[in-house]
Write a protein that holds these residues in place. Structure first.
Motif, PDB file in Angstrom:
ATOM      1  N   SER A  59      29.392  49.015  39.255  1.00 16.49           N
ATOM      2  CA  SER A  59      30.211  48.221  40.067  1.00 16.49           C
ATOM      3  C   SER A  59      29.472  47.312  40.924  1.00 16.49           C
ATOM      4  O   SER A  59      28.515  48.021  41.373  1.00 16.49           O
ATOM      5  N   TRP A 119      30.636  45.855  43.292  1.00 14.73           N
ATOM      6  CA  TRP A 119      31.456  45.743  44.464  1.00 14.73           C
ATOM      7  C   TRP A 119      30.980  46.798  45.347  1.00 14.73           C
ATOM      8  O   TRP A 119      30.701  48.191  44.860  1.00 14.73           O
ATOM      9  N   TRP A 176      48.455  31.945  38.838  1.00 13.14           N
ATOM     10  CA  TRP A 176      48.176  33.348  38.880  1.00 13.14           C
ATOM     11  C   TRP A 176      49.496  34.145  38.927  1.00 13.14           C
ATOM     12  O   TRP A 176      50.307  33.718  39.634  1.00 13.14           O
ATOM     13  N   TYR A 231      50.543  38.997  43.504  1.00 15.67           N
ATOM     14  CA  TYR A 231      49.652  40.242  43.534  1.00 15.67           C
ATOM     15  C   TYR A 231      50.416  40.783  44.807  1.00 15.67           C
ATOM     16  O   TYR A 231      50.297  40.364  45.958  1.00 15.67           O
ATOM     17  N   SER A 281      37.363  46.222  42.535  1.00 22.44           N
ATOM     18  CA  SER A 281      37.107  45.737  41.274  1.00 22.44           C
ATOM     19  C   SER A 281      38.520  45.407  40.430  1.00 22.44           C
ATOM     20  O   SER A 281      38.828  44.469  39.854  1.00 22.44           O
ATOM     21  N   ARG A 282      39.565  46.367  40.656  1.00 20.86           N
ATOM     22  CA  ARG A 282      40.938  45.977  40.229  1.00 20.86           C
ATOM     23  C   ARG A 282      41.432  44.968  40.867  1.00 20.86           C
ATOM     24  O   ARG A 282      41.946  43.957  40.169  1.00 20.86           O
ATOM     25  N   ALA A 327      39.896  42.295  42.030  1.00 22.41           N
ATOM     26  CA  ALA A 327      39.097  41.110  41.483  1.00 22.41           C
ATOM     27  C   ALA A 327      39.690  40.630  39.990  1.00 22.41           C
ATOM     28  O   ALA A 327      39.815  39.685  40.062  1.00 22.41           O
ATOM     29  N   LYS A 328      40.201  41.754  39.393  1.00 22.07           N
ATOM     30  CA  LYS A 328      40.669  41.345  38.011  1.00 22.07           C
ATOM     31  C   LYS A 328      42.011  40.491  37.968  1.00 22.07           C
ATOM     32  O   LYS A 328      42.376  39.697  37.316  1.00 22.07           O
ATOM     33  N   LYS A 329      42.759  41.031  39.147  1.00 19.86           N
ATOM     34  CA  LYS A 329      44.053  40.575  39.251  1.00 19.86           C
ATOM     35  C   LYS A 329      43.975  39.240  40.185  1.00 19.86           C
ATOM     36  O   LYS A 329      44.999  38.548  40.030  1.00 19.86           O
ATOM     37  N   THR A 330      43.055  39.155  40.740  1.00 20.89           N
ATOM     38  CA  THR A 330      43.189  37.873  41.778  1.00 20.89           C
ATOM     39  C   THR A 330      41.785  36.700  41.852  1.00 20.89           C
ATOM     40  O   THR A 330      41.845  35.744  42.118  1.00 20.89           O
ATOM     41  N   GLY A 331      40.991  37.053  40.960  1.00 20.58           N
ATOM     42  CA  GLY A 331      39.756  36.085  40.859  1.00 20.58           C
ATOM     43  C   GLY A 331      38.751  36.260  41.950  1.00 20.58           C
ATOM     44  O   GLY A 331      37.727  35.355  42.239  1.00 20.58           O
ATOM     45  N   LYS A 353      35.498  37.494  44.011  1.00 21.36           N
ATOM     46  CA  LYS A 353      34.098  37.574  43.504  1.00 21.36           C
ATOM     47  C   LYS A 353      33.367  38.319  44.767  1.00 21.36           C
ATOM     48  O   LYS A 353      33.766  38.025  45.810  1.00 21.36           O
TER      49      LYS A 353
END
Length: 70
Positions: free
Chosen positions: A2, A4, A38, A41, A57-58, A60-64, A66
């Protein structure tokens, strides 16, 4: 592996707000965040809690989010 690193929840929430997420409602430590375009969340961490790289990482996938946003 990752990209992250772990981070405090307070820092992650601040980064989410910086990229356009807003607290829609809150009940205890559960904050429902909203951003146009979106799905809502649920951010369920205490401010001083450390969030590990896998969970980052999870998020980031749901919120954008970086890594450079932190």
């Amino acid at each position: 592996m990752s990209n992250w690193k772990s981070a405090k929840a307070k820092r992650v929430l601040a980064a989410l707000e910086k990229i356009g997420w807003q607290v829609k409602r809150q009940k205890g430590s559960h904050k429902t965040l909203a951003r146009e375009g979106w799905a809502d969340y649920v951010f369920a961490f205490h401010d001083s809690e450390e969030i590990g790289s896998k969970i980052m990482s999870r998020i980031a996938k749901k919120t954008g989010l970086k890594p450079e946003d932190l």
